[in-house]
Design an enzyme around this catalytic site. Structure first.
Site, PDB file in Angstrom:
ATOM      1  N   ARG A  37     -30.890  78.343  -0.065  1.00 34.31           N
ATOM      2  CA  ARG A  37     -32.229  78.849   0.262  1.00 34.31           C
ATOM      3  C   ARG A  37     -33.270  78.297  -0.696  1.00 34.31           C
ATOM      4  NH1 ARG A  37     -32.264  85.253   1.664  1.00 34.31           N
ATOM      5  NH2 ARG A  37     -30.673  85.161   3.290  1.00 34.31           N
ATOM      6  N   SER A  70     -31.231  88.772  -5.582  1.00 32.48           N
ATOM      7  CA  SER A  70     -31.175  90.190  -5.951  1.00 32.48           C
ATOM      8  C   SER A  70     -30.639  90.236  -7.361  1.00 32.48           C
ATOM      9  CB  SER A  70     -30.219  90.961  -5.048  1.00 32.48           C
ATOM     10  OG  SER A  70     -30.795  91.113  -3.789  1.00 32.48           O
ATOM     11  N   ARG A 104     -32.063  81.402   7.722  1.00 29.71           N
ATOM     12  CA  ARG A 104     -31.755  81.519   6.287  1.00 29.71           C
ATOM     13  C   ARG A 104     -30.428  82.208   6.002  1.00 29.71           C
ATOM     14  NH1 ARG A 104     -35.189  86.186   4.583  1.00 29.71           N
ATOM     15  NH2 ARG A 104     -35.075  87.564   6.355  1.00 29.71           N
ATOM     16  N   HIS A 105     -29.613  82.356   7.029  1.00 28.74           N
ATOM     17  CA  HIS A 105     -28.286  82.931   6.827  1.00 28.74           C
ATOM     18  C   HIS A 105     -27.211  81.950   7.267  1.00 28.74           C
ATOM     19  CE1 HIS A 105     -30.572  86.770   6.799  1.00 28.74           C
ATOM     20  NE2 HIS A 105     -29.670  87.081   5.881  1.00 28.74           N
ATOM     21  N   GLU A 151     -21.513  87.389   8.589  1.00 35.67           N
ATOM     22  CA  GLU A 151     -22.700  87.890   9.284  1.00 35.67           C
ATOM     23  C   GLU A 151     -22.867  87.076  10.548  1.00 35.67           C
ATOM     24  OE1 GLU A 151     -25.838  89.144   5.858  1.00 35.67           O
ATOM     25  OE2 GLU A 151     -25.116  87.087   5.793  1.00 35.67           O
ATOM     26  N   GLU A 180     -36.556  85.999   0.478  1.00 36.05           N
ATOM     27  CA  GLU A 180     -35.822  86.506  -0.686  1.00 36.05           C
ATOM     28  C   GLU A 180     -34.884  85.423  -1.199  1.00 36.05           C
ATOM     29  OE1 GLU A 180     -33.118  89.888   0.074  1.00 36.05           O
ATOM     30  OE2 GLU A 180     -31.827  88.876  -1.389  1.00 36.05           O
ATOM     31  N   ARG A 209     -19.983  85.188   3.887  1.00 35.43           N
ATOM     32  CA  ARG A 209     -20.549  86.378   4.535  1.00 35.43           C
ATOM     33  C   ARG A 209     -20.247  86.332   6.037  1.00 35.43           C
ATOM     34  NH1 ARG A 209     -24.874  88.330   0.918  1.00 35.43           N
ATOM     35  NH2 ARG A 209     -23.864  87.935  -1.086  1.00 35.43           N
TER      36      ARG A 209
HETATM   37  P1  ATP Z   1     -30.526  88.964   2.901  1.00 41.62           P
HETATM   38  O1  ATP Z   1     -31.142  90.330   2.772  1.00 41.62           O
HETATM   39  O2  ATP Z   1     -31.526  87.865   2.968  1.00 41.62           O
HETATM   40  O3  ATP Z   1     -29.477  88.876   3.972  1.00 41.62           O
HETATM   41  P2  ATP Z   1     -28.756  89.781   0.802  1.00 41.62           P
HETATM   42  O4  ATP Z   1     -29.522  90.943   0.338  1.00 41.62           O
HETATM   43  O5  ATP Z   1     -27.535  89.949   1.621  1.00 41.62           O
HETATM   44  O6  ATP Z   1     -29.757  88.720   1.535  1.00 41.62           O
HETATM   45  P3  ATP Z   1     -27.527  89.161  -1.738  1.00 41.62           P
HETATM   46  O7  ATP Z   1     -26.259  89.772  -1.339  1.00 41.62           O
HETATM   47  O8  ATP Z   1     -28.359  89.808  -2.750  1.00 41.62           O
HETATM   48  O9  ATP Z   1     -28.420  88.856  -0.451  1.00 41.62           O
HETATM   49  O10 ATP Z   1     -27.251  87.647  -2.169  1.00 41.62           O
HETATM   50  C1  ATP Z   1     -27.958  86.965  -3.180  1.00 41.62           C
HETATM   51  C2  ATP Z   1     -28.760  85.802  -2.623  1.00 41.62           C
HETATM   52  O11 ATP Z   1     -27.957  84.971  -1.813  1.00 41.62           O
HETATM   53  C3  ATP Z   1     -29.899  86.207  -1.694  1.00 41.62           C
HETATM   54  O12 ATP Z   1     -31.038  86.537  -2.402  1.00 41.62           O
HETATM   55  C4  ATP Z   1     -30.096  84.954  -0.887  1.00 41.62           C
HETATM   56  O13 ATP Z   1     -30.862  84.004  -1.597  1.00 41.62           O
HETATM   57  C5  ATP Z   1     -28.709  84.410  -0.738  1.00 41.62           C
HETATM   58  N1  ATP Z   1     -28.097  84.757   0.546  1.00 41.62           N
HETATM   59  C6  ATP Z   1     -27.673  85.974   0.946  1.00 41.62           C
HETATM   60  N2  ATP Z   1     -27.097  85.929   2.147  1.00 41.62           N
HETATM   61  C7  ATP Z   1     -27.132  84.629   2.526  1.00 41.62           C
HETATM   62  C8  ATP Z   1     -26.659  83.928   3.671  1.00 41.62           C
HETATM   63  N3  ATP Z   1     -26.007  84.554   4.642  1.00 41.62           N
HETATM   64  N4  ATP Z   1     -26.852  82.594   3.713  1.00 41.62           N
HETATM   65  C9  ATP Z   1     -27.489  81.953   2.716  1.00 41.62           C
HETATM   66  N5  ATP Z   1     -27.951  82.557   1.610  1.00 41.62           N
HETATM   67  C10 ATP Z   1     -27.790  83.881   1.496  1.00 41.62           C
END
Ligand code: ATP
Length: 437
Positions: free
Chosen positions: A411, A364, A220-221, A214, A361, A212
């Site tokens: 996470r 999803s 947590r990211h 980001e 979270e 990602r």
């Molecule tokens: P968030 O809203 O917390 O950024 P997301 O909606 O982007 O998460 P999803 O795309 O649904 O998350 O990814 C599935 C799962 O992967 C999330 O529920 C979370 O546990 C994990 N996750 C998402 N983004 C990250 C990240 N940048 N680093 C670590 N874990 C992540």
């Protein structure tokens, strides 16, 4: 085969060979005590100085620094006076297999050591007992969840991480140079999990890297993390997906509790709680109302239809207060806030959910849209064109109704052990400012 500390008690009285790190050297007037360590524990080696035959051993040991590795042969003897398991190695030969320099910090006492310094020397950082345990516990959690899925006849797949098109759900993707064109790093295995179902595999999962782009520095990211993703066919509703996720988490946590429950309590001060089924479920609108009534909290306008970090924290509080539960499913997210491949019903209601655990979270999940025409329409609505064309093809030649979810494994481990940050949890953290080691 190497003999490990946790199997030594079966060999008392025998001649053994043992290899490990030199944890501590206590050089007394009459005796040298050396504590040796491997991934399973510590054992004492004792060298009597008065014995002439030991002169060359002592000479070798005088060259050895702490954290060097040595290979020892000798007798394993029982001795009640030895605190470490009542056994000690009395060596006859010692070979230095690697000599350690002075360490940049004391990994046994990480208080006050900057997390970035620790990450620069991550291989030393994970020699810390607690950090070794984090790795072992995450492995055990994955083992428990994998085992459960194998028993349910899931097939493990390995999908490509180099992909030709950029867009999936709006998350930022990394672009890489791919000979004379561009490629991207997969932001999830979503499309390829679904392709397996279109291929008739029915039940698949994957544990693998997720990228990602980001540029955020939250606790947590990460820019790369491990996704525990699954997808299965012939479901009737997203509730089937939620139910499977409950069973999966219960299986993983049960395994961890059996093997590490006491240790987790002792070292991390956390109780491993096996959740009861069904987990509480709440509609987003009802959740907002509860927030308002109980905690005097209203979500900012831009987050309506979704959650934010504060709302996730309050969800945990509510789950405990109202349901005496650690988990809570949230449903009825706004379709505009969710990817195009999540199914909506005839009223446009999203057939998906998020799962919140201990204030964050972790998943999803959803029933996916498997009807070609609907999927094309949803993609168009989101302004997705060429990038998803290849994916849409998967649904043209028959594809069963299906659903699935993705769990962020790092996470999950962070929340399980009450660690403050993914930097502590990921084996090797990747963030906007960290690409090494
Ligand atoms: P968030 O809203 O917390 O950024 P997301 O909606 O982007 O998460 P999803 O795309 O649904 O998350 O990814 C599935 C799962 O992967 C999330 O529920 C979370 O546990 C994990 N996750 C998402 N983004 C990250 C990240 N940048 N680093 C670590 N874990 C992540």
């Amino acid at each position: 085969m190497k003999l490990y500390v946790n199997e030594l008690n079966k060999h008392v009285g025998e001649e053994i060979t043992f290899s490990g790190f030199v944890d501590t050297i206590r050089d007394k007037k009459w005796v040298m005590f050396v504590i040796l360590r491997d991934s399973t524990g510590k054992v004492q080696m004792t060298i009597e100085k008065s014995e002439e035959a030991n002169a060359s051993l002592l000479e070798t040991m005088n060259k050895v620094t702490v954290e060097s590795t040595i290979k020892v042969t000798g007798k394993l003897v029982g001795n009640d006076a030895v605190k470490l398991g009542g056994i000690e190695i009395v060596p006859t030969t010692i070979e230095i297999t690697s000599l350690a320099d002075t360490l940049p910090f004391d990994f046994n006492n990480l208080d006050g050591v900057n997390i970035d310094t620790r990450l620069d020397y991550r291989w030393l950082d994970i020699r810390n007992e607690k950090n070794t345990l984090v790795r072992q516990i995450e492995s055990c959690l994955t083992e428990g969840m994998r085992e459960f899925l194998y028993k349910q006849n899931f097939t493990e797949i390995h999908s490509p991480k180099l992909i030709g098109a950029a867009s999936e759900s709006g998350s930022e993707v990394f672009e890489v140079k791919y000979f004379d064109r561009k490629a991207y790093l997969a932001q999830s295995p979503q499309f390829y999990k679904q392709m397996a179902l279109a291929g008739g595999l029915d039940k698949v999962f994957e544990v693998g890297p997720v990228f990602r782009a980001e540029n955020s520095n939250t606790n947590r990211h990460a820019t790369e993390f491990t996704g525990f993703d699954l997808e299965f066919a012939h479901i009737d509703s997203y509730e089937d997906v939620m139910s499977l996720e409950e069973d999966l988490l219960i299986a993983g946590l049960t395994k961890v509790k059996e093997r590490y429950g006491d240790k987790i309590k002792e070292v991390f001060g956390k109780e491993v709680i096996i959740p009861t089924k069904p987990f509480p479920v709440m509609r987003l609108q009802d959740l907002y109302q509860e927030f308002h009534d109980r905690y005097n909290f209203d979500l900012p306008k831009e987050d309506i239809g979704d959650m934010n970090a504060e709302a996730e924290k309050l969800t945990y509080r509510l789950a405990q207060e109202k349901y005496n539960h650690e988990f809570m499913f949230i449903v009825d997210y706004a379709a505009t806030k969710r990817p195009f491949y999540h199914m909506r019903d005839e009223n446009g209601k999203l057939q998906g959910y998020d799962l919140i655990w201990r204030g964050t979270e972790i998943t999803s999940g959803a029933q996916r849209e498997h009807r070609y025409e609907e999927l094309v329409k949803n993609a168009k609505e989101k302004g997705l064109g060429k990038d998803v064309e290849f994916y849409l093809q998967f649904f043209k030649y028959g594809c069963p109704p299906h659903g699935g979810f993705g769990i962020g494994l790092d996470r999950l481990t962070m929340l399980l052990l009450g660690l403050p940050n993914l930097k502590e949890t990921e084996y090797i953290f990747r963030g906007p400012n960290r690409l090494n080691p």
